[in-house]
Design a protein around this motif. Sequence first.
Motif, PDB file in Angstrom:
ATOM      1  N   HIS A 275       0.840  -1.190   0.000  1.00 11.38           N
ATOM      2  CA  HIS A 275       0.000   0.000   0.000  1.00 11.38           C
ATOM      3  C   HIS A 275       0.878   1.245   0.000  1.00 11.38           C
ATOM      4  O   HIS A 275       1.791   1.366   0.821  1.00 11.38           O
ATOM      5  N   ILE A 277       0.821   5.263   0.556  1.00 10.73           N
ATOM      6  CA  ILE A 277      -0.081   6.241   1.149  1.00 10.73           C
ATOM      7  C   ILE A 277      -0.430   7.325   0.130  1.00 10.73           C
ATOM      8  O   ILE A 277       0.363   7.679  -0.741  1.00 10.73           O
ATOM      9  N   THR A 278      -1.631   7.819   0.261  1.00 16.08           N
ATOM     10  CA  THR A 278      -2.115   8.877  -0.617  1.00 16.08           C
ATOM     11  C   THR A 278      -1.593  10.215  -0.129  1.00 16.08           C
ATOM     12  O   THR A 278      -1.047  10.337   0.979  1.00 16.08           O
ATOM     13  N   GLU A 280      -3.410  12.632   0.783  1.00  9.46           N
ATOM     14  CA  GLU A 280      -4.210  13.013   1.952  1.00  9.46           C
ATOM     15  C   GLU A 280      -3.664  12.364   3.225  1.00  9.46           C
ATOM     16  O   GLU A 280      -3.559  13.007   4.275  1.00  9.46           O
ATOM     17  N   GLU A 281      -3.292  11.082   3.112  1.00  7.90           N
ATOM     18  CA  GLU A 281      -2.718  10.396   4.267  1.00  7.90           C
ATOM     19  C   GLU A 281      -1.372  10.992   4.654  1.00  7.90           C
ATOM     20  O   GLU A 281      -1.038  11.116   5.840  1.00  7.90           O
ATOM     21  N   ALA A 282      -0.586  11.372   3.659  1.00  7.60           N
ATOM     22  CA  ALA A 282       0.705  11.993   3.935  1.00  7.60           C
ATOM     23  C   ALA A 282       0.540  13.323   4.646  1.00  7.60           C
ATOM     24  O   ALA A 282       1.290  13.656   5.564  1.00  7.60           O
ATOM     25  N   ASN A 283      -0.456  14.080   4.233  1.00 12.33           N
ATOM     26  CA  ASN A 283      -0.715  15.376   4.869  1.00 12.33           C
ATOM     27  C   ASN A 283      -1.155  15.198   6.321  1.00 12.33           C
ATOM     28  O   ASN A 283      -0.828  16.014   7.189  1.00 12.33           O
ATOM     29  N   GLN A 284      -1.905  14.103   6.605  1.00 12.60           N
ATOM     30  CA  GLN A 284      -2.322  13.832   7.971  1.00 12.60           C
ATOM     31  C   GLN A 284      -1.119  13.579   8.879  1.00 12.60           C
ATOM     32  O   GLN A 284      -1.098  13.990  10.042  1.00 12.60           O
ATOM     33  N   LEU A 285      -0.101  12.907   8.321  1.00 14.07           N
ATOM     34  CA  LEU A 285       1.093  12.622   9.109  1.00 14.07           C
ATOM     35  C   LEU A 285       1.890  13.881   9.428  1.00 14.07           C
ATOM     36  O   LEU A 285       2.659  13.909  10.386  1.00 14.07           O
TER      37      LEU A 285
END
Length: 365
Positions: A275, A277-278, A280-285
């Motif tokens: 998988h 990460i998208t 959006e997921e990277a920005n969450q981190l």
Amino acid sequence: MADNESVIITVVYGVSEVIDRRNLWTALETLAQQCSDIPWMVGGDFNAVRDLNEVCGISGDIRMATEEFNAGILEAGLIPLPMQGEWFTWHNCSTSMRSLWKRLDRILINDRWLARFPSAYYHSLTPRTSDHSPLVLHGDIQQHNGGMFRFDNYLAHSPEFIHNVQNIWHHEIVGIPMYAVTRKLKALKPVFRLQRRNKGDLTMNVQLAKGFLDEAQQLRRVRRRILQINDENGFTHTDLGEIAHEFVSYYQNLLGGTRRRLSVDIRYLRPWARHCITDEEANQLLLPISADDVKQAMFDIADDKAPGPDGYSSRFFKAAWPVVGEEVTRAVLDFFSTGKLLKQINSTILALIPKTTSSYCAKLT
């Protein structure tokens, strides 16, 4: 110890023959009846071992001697005094294949001694002029010098817990948030130490119960000592100083050495990635750490997890959060903002546990 208090100390020198030592076990049982209400310590060369892990080398059949030794101690109500230092206290001074090490010297106590001197212990030194290790008795160091602090979780249920924390926490301390928190935590330690003593010395009761449990189950912890080590070039070292140097050098190179840096093209790793990460997921981190994140991280830690070097468990912070939460959170957020961490916070405890091999006798530290 008060002037009108008495203790009884019995020094033992056990004879070499099993049948002759039976008089010693009988004498200890008789003395135990006379010392039931007095702190009693028994120490010296018993000329017997209590378990096979107290022998290193070729020895005769010791099963009968071991059983009689353990039975005699049990009947006398004696338990081991905590020990530090050398595990094997006697050596036959042979450098041949018949080299033999045994733990013949020890100190035992009754429950009255443990109740009166709960932090006492003895140190088994390296033999020098004798083939036996000298035993040095140490007093209640923890009471005199403070010792290592540990917050017991039951203290959080005390009615005065929050009040005690508030009395320290309302003081203003000049410095960065992390420094203020560490200073206040340090100031709280004497308060909790006094609280523990006022509770009837729970630590002593736990030690006493554990001592009797160990005696009933005849459990023994195997302790080993590293007598040789191979370096990275395959050379064997037997000198204790060289062995210590090899350990230090290995971990210096492992943890603090200059590592070779290779540039890796991430495209070659994609076929093995299940998988990716998208965005959006990277920005969450990459989102800033919030006060809620700090609190959630703290409350996610189980209450019975081992405390850090400062001795405070997560249970303390959870119970005291209405008082300390704001300042602790500010200290954590300050670290994520500045990247600076105090030395007393950035610390841990490392314990090196040697591997067991059949080529040498070892001692676990």
